[in-house]
Motif scaffolding. Sequence first.
Motif, PDB file in Angstrom:
ATOM      1  N   ARG A 107       0.832  -1.206   0.000  1.00 49.57           N
ATOM      2  CA  ARG A 107       0.000   0.000   0.000  1.00 49.57           C
ATOM      3  C   ARG A 107       0.867   1.258   0.000  1.00 49.57           C
ATOM      4  NH1 ARG A 107      -4.716  -1.418   4.490  1.00 49.57           N
ATOM      5  NH2 ARG A 107      -5.508  -3.306   3.451  1.00 49.57           N
ATOM      6  N   ALA A 147     -11.520  -3.914  -9.742  1.00 53.56           N
ATOM      7  CA  ALA A 147     -12.188  -2.934  -8.889  1.00 53.56           C
ATOM      8  C   ALA A 147     -13.434  -2.373  -9.564  1.00 53.56           C
ATOM      9  CB  ALA A 147     -11.214  -1.808  -8.545  1.00 53.56           C
ATOM     10  N   GLY A 175     -14.059  -6.939  -4.220  1.00 59.00           N
ATOM     11  CA  GLY A 175     -13.532  -6.409  -2.966  1.00 59.00           C
ATOM     12  C   GLY A 175     -12.095  -6.848  -2.745  1.00 59.00           C
ATOM     13  N   ARG A 176     -11.549  -6.473  -1.596  1.00 59.27           N
ATOM     14  CA  ARG A 176     -10.157  -6.813  -1.311  1.00 59.27           C
ATOM     15  C   ARG A 176      -9.951  -8.314  -1.213  1.00 59.27           C
ATOM     16  NH1 ARG A 176      -8.392  -2.336   3.325  1.00 59.27           N
ATOM     17  NH2 ARG A 176      -8.518  -0.490   1.957  1.00 59.27           N
ATOM     18  N   TRP A 177     -10.873  -9.011  -0.543  1.00 57.58           N
ATOM     19  CA  TRP A 177     -10.717 -10.450  -0.399  1.00 57.58           C
ATOM     20  C   TRP A 177     -10.829 -11.155  -1.742  1.00 57.58           C
ATOM     21  CZ3 TRP A 177      -8.701 -14.217   2.038  1.00 57.58           C
ATOM     22  CH2 TRP A 177      -9.157 -15.528   1.860  1.00 57.58           C
ATOM     23  N   THR A 191     -10.203  -9.862  -4.717  1.00 61.66           N
ATOM     24  CA  THR A 191      -8.992  -9.542  -5.483  1.00 61.66           C
ATOM     25  C   THR A 191      -7.812 -10.368  -5.008  1.00 61.66           C
ATOM     26  OG1 THR A 191      -9.788  -7.281  -5.826  1.00 61.66           O
ATOM     27  CG2 THR A 191      -7.432  -7.688  -6.156  1.00 61.66           C
ATOM     28  N   PHE A 192      -7.700 -10.493  -3.698  1.00 60.70           N
ATOM     29  CA  PHE A 192      -6.605 -11.279  -3.142  1.00 60.70           C
ATOM     30  C   PHE A 192      -6.710 -12.747  -3.550  1.00 60.70           C
ATOM     31  CE2 PHE A 192      -5.108 -14.066   0.302  1.00 60.70           C
ATOM     32  CZ  PHE A 192      -3.778 -13.695   0.359  1.00 60.70           C
TER      33      PHE A 192
END
Length: 309
Positions: free
Chosen positions: A112, A207, A212-214, A216-217
């Motif tokens: 980040r 995005a 979401g972040r999860w 994408t991860f």
Amino acid sequence: MSGIAAGAPAARHALGWNRRKLGDHVAGWSFAGPATLILLGFSLIPMAWALALSFTDSDLMRDGNNVGAANYQALLQDPVFFQALRNTGLIVVLYIPASLVIGLAVAVLLNRKVRGIGFYRTCFLVPYVVSATSVGLLMGYIFDRDFGLLNGVLATLGLPVQGLLGSPSQAMLVLTAVFLWTRFGFTVVIYLAAIQEISKEVLDAAAMDGAGRWTTFRHIIVPSVRPMTIFLAVWGVIDALQFFDLVMTTTQGGPANSTVTIVYYVWQLVFKFSAAGYGAAVAYTLFAGMLLLMLLAGLVVLLRRRAKA
């Protein structure tokens, strides 16, 4: 005559090309030659000597007698050897998953753009570059059963004092945790480099699609760093199988051989018990196991590539 005249330039061209090629080989070996000689002198020749040593009863002070495969047969009746195998296997089983999971999670956080991110990245790398001897002495002070800082804090808080490095059931777990702390900085660096190679367009598209972040991860980052995961897993296994420094500087294999690892056992045999021939046999058994693991890892990678093709 005209044919000979026409072929002369081609012959001169071929001769010039061969000379350039020979010059490239000479230049290349002039750079690689010294390193090759060092590799032969400090790696391959000692390995061959150690292999020959493993078939003798030498104590390094004398050549010893040829005992054939007796040293390797004795391994099957050696309880300390199997204890060292179990301890080393425990390190591998605990260290590899924890290193990969924690390393990837920290790498994602360090990717980040926040103020002071360079400082945070350095903090995670410092334990990796610090001397293992220094770390061992420090951790010996912190986790000592009788005079350690951690037990002092627990006693002050009214909590039960733990055996830690003085407990046969806890010592190996403590050393594995310390080993993880000192080594996973390398995992973070490799994962961070791999994450930064992921196309920004792919992340932006995810995005825009509402990922979401999860999500994408899980569906972008994890598949993208899979080759690095395989590399780090193999590297970590090799690293864990050579676990030695922390044992040497903290527990010396105790209590009751609960922290003896294969490499530390080899050191004990050769330099403490003067059983160099038997120690060489143990070392070559470790080498054979590491070679087998690397071959299996290479086979898995090859099969995966063929399956994708």
